[in-house]
Design an enzyme around this catalytic site. Structure first.
Site, PDB file in Angstrom:
ATOM      1  N   ASP A  67       0.810  -1.216   0.000  1.00 50.53           N
ATOM      2  CA  ASP A  67       0.000   0.000   0.000  1.00 50.53           C
ATOM      3  C   ASP A  67       0.844   1.267   0.000  1.00 50.53           C
ATOM      4  O   ASP A  67       2.063   1.210   0.177  1.00 50.53           O
ATOM      5  CB  ASP A  67      -0.965   0.002   1.204  1.00 50.53           C
ATOM      6  CG  ASP A  67      -0.272  -0.403   2.500  1.00 50.53           C
ATOM      7  OD1 ASP A  67       0.959  -0.320   2.579  1.00 50.53           O
ATOM      8  OD2 ASP A  67      -0.976  -0.803   3.442  1.00 50.53           O
ATOM      9  N   ASN A 134      -6.968  -3.026  14.496  1.00 57.23           N
ATOM     10  CA  ASN A 134      -8.361  -3.295  14.124  1.00 57.23           C
ATOM     11  C   ASN A 134      -8.482  -4.510  13.197  1.00 57.23           C
ATOM     12  O   ASN A 134      -9.546  -4.766  12.646  1.00 57.23           O
ATOM     13  CB  ASN A 134      -8.978  -2.058  13.450  1.00 57.23           C
ATOM     14  CG  ASN A 134      -8.270  -1.679  12.146  1.00 57.23           C
ATOM     15  OD1 ASN A 134      -7.318  -2.342  11.741  1.00 57.23           O
ATOM     16  ND2 ASN A 134      -8.737  -0.627  11.498  1.00 57.23           N
ATOM     17  N   HIS A 136      -6.787  -4.971  10.364  1.00 58.98           N
ATOM     18  CA  HIS A 136      -6.563  -4.722   8.930  1.00 58.98           C
ATOM     19  C   HIS A 136      -5.274  -5.379   8.442  1.00 58.98           C
ATOM     20  O   HIS A 136      -4.347  -5.609   9.207  1.00 58.98           O
ATOM     21  CB  HIS A 136      -6.600  -3.214   8.602  1.00 58.98           C
ATOM     22  CG  HIS A 136      -5.398  -2.423   9.006  1.00 58.98           C
ATOM     23  ND1 HIS A 136      -5.419  -1.067   9.156  1.00 58.98           N
ATOM     24  CD2 HIS A 136      -4.110  -2.781   9.276  1.00 58.98           C
ATOM     25  CE1 HIS A 136      -4.217  -0.635   9.475  1.00 58.98           C
ATOM     26  NE2 HIS A 136      -3.406  -1.644   9.563  1.00 58.98           N
ATOM     27  N   GLU A 141      -9.444  -2.192   5.618  1.00 61.41           N
ATOM     28  CA  GLU A 141     -10.029  -1.914   6.923  1.00 61.41           C
ATOM     29  C   GLU A 141     -11.261  -2.797   7.136  1.00 61.41           C
ATOM     30  O   GLU A 141     -11.852  -3.278   6.158  1.00 61.41           O
ATOM     31  CB  GLU A 141     -10.437  -0.434   6.983  1.00 61.41           C
ATOM     32  CG  GLU A 141      -9.291   0.545   6.733  1.00 61.41           C
ATOM     33  CD  GLU A 141      -8.349   0.699   7.922  1.00 61.41           C
ATOM     34  OE1 GLU A 141      -8.128  -0.267   8.665  1.00 61.41           O
ATOM     35  OE2 GLU A 141      -7.824   1.815   8.096  1.00 61.41           O
TER      36      GLU A 141
HETATM   37  P1  PGA Z   1       2.448  -1.755  12.816  1.00 57.53           P
HETATM   38  O1  PGA Z   1       1.330  -1.750  11.700  1.00 57.53           O
HETATM   39  O2  PGA Z   1       3.428  -2.787  12.403  1.00 57.53           O
HETATM   40  O3  PGA Z   1       3.041  -0.372  12.760  1.00 57.53           O
HETATM   41  O4  PGA Z   1       1.762  -2.064  14.096  1.00 57.53           O
HETATM   42  C1  PGA Z   1       0.859  -2.976  11.244  1.00 57.53           C
HETATM   43  C2  PGA Z   1      -0.193  -2.763  10.204  1.00 57.53           C
HETATM   44  O5  PGA Z   1      -0.893  -1.748  10.285  1.00 57.53           O
HETATM   45  O6  PGA Z   1      -0.318  -3.613   9.335  1.00 57.53           O
END
Ligand code: PGA
Length: 238
Positions: A67, A134, A136, A141
């Site tokens: 992304d 969450n 994702h 999302e």
């Molecule tokens: P993070 O993000 O490794 O910074 O916790 C993980 C994600 O959002 O996939």
């Protein structure tokens, strides 16, 4: 699904990096899927170390990232393009790497172009995923319906809050992103999912409760025939 739980984040990164050594031995021209965020940083450091030690070579490999913020200039310090160069691409010999472009004037056309580029490369061989608080993956999302291919998505407040730590008080934080869809992630030949830190323990508990939760996008990954999960004890709640 294979699941490994290690005492520490460092051990997780070390173990995951061994899969990359193995993968490149089997297929030097591997197409990698890479992720951003805090989770993969330790793994990227391990890969850089292994490259420096001559244990791994990316010269025939290529990669696609999950992304990119939208809109986002490539050379902006908060762009995922910048993140990848700083944390991995400048430290290894991988010259063929792609991310969705946050600078593209027409996001829909950019998503189509990105999907076609991935298809032309033969799809993703090994996809790396972190997980959001969450649930994702990429910027897919929680939702009631999920996209197959790359698309422009609005970030939830939870994701905006989680990533606000990277932005200075005067910097504008994007609220949208271009992300590979769940379908595209799922069609990767192999998937590595890394879940670390006690902050991820609640979502990990839900993810592994034996149910497929439609509002936890990472649930779909558990249905994949070749997925390896690496966790530390903190995320596993032990
Ligand atoms: P993070 O993000 O490794 O910074 O916790 C993980 C994600 O959002 O996939």
């Amino acid at each position: 699904m294979k699941k490994f739980i290690f005492d520490t984040y460092e051990e997780v990164c070390q173990a995951a990096s061994e899969l990359y050594v193995q993968q490149l031995k089997e297929k030097p021209g591997t197409v990698f899927g890479f992720a951003t965020g805090s989770t993969p940083v330790g793994l990227y450091n391990e890969l850089a170390k292994k490259y420096k030690a001559g244990e791994i070579c990316f010269s025939k490999a290529r990669s696609f990232n999950l992304d990119e913020y939208y809109p986002m200039k490539k050379d902006h310090p908060q762009s995922y393009d910048y993140f990848m160069r700083e944390n991995l691409f400048d430290k290894i010999n991988l010259s063929q790497f792609s991310l969705p472009s946050g600078e593209a004037p027409d996001p829909k056309a950019e998503c189509k172009r990105y999907d076609e580029e991935i298809a032309k490369a033969g799809g993703i061989d090994l996809m790396l995923l972190g997980i959001g608080h969450n649930g994702h993956i990429g910027f897919n999302e929680p939702s009631v319906a999920y996209s197959m291919g790359t698309y422009l998505t609005k970030l939830t407040q939870s994701s905006i809050d989680a990533n606000s730590r990277f932005f200075g008080p005067d910097e504008v934080q994007p609220t949208q992103a271009l992300t590979m869809g769940i379908g595209e992630i799922f069609f990767s030949k192999k998937i590595i999912l890394i879940i670390t830190g006690e902050g991820k323990a609640p979502i990990a508990k839900k993810l592994f409760d034996g149910m497929i939760h439609t509002d936890v996008p990472a649930s779909f990954v558990l249905l994949h025939p070749n997925v390896t999960v690496f966790m530390d004890k903190a995320a596993a709640g032990e």
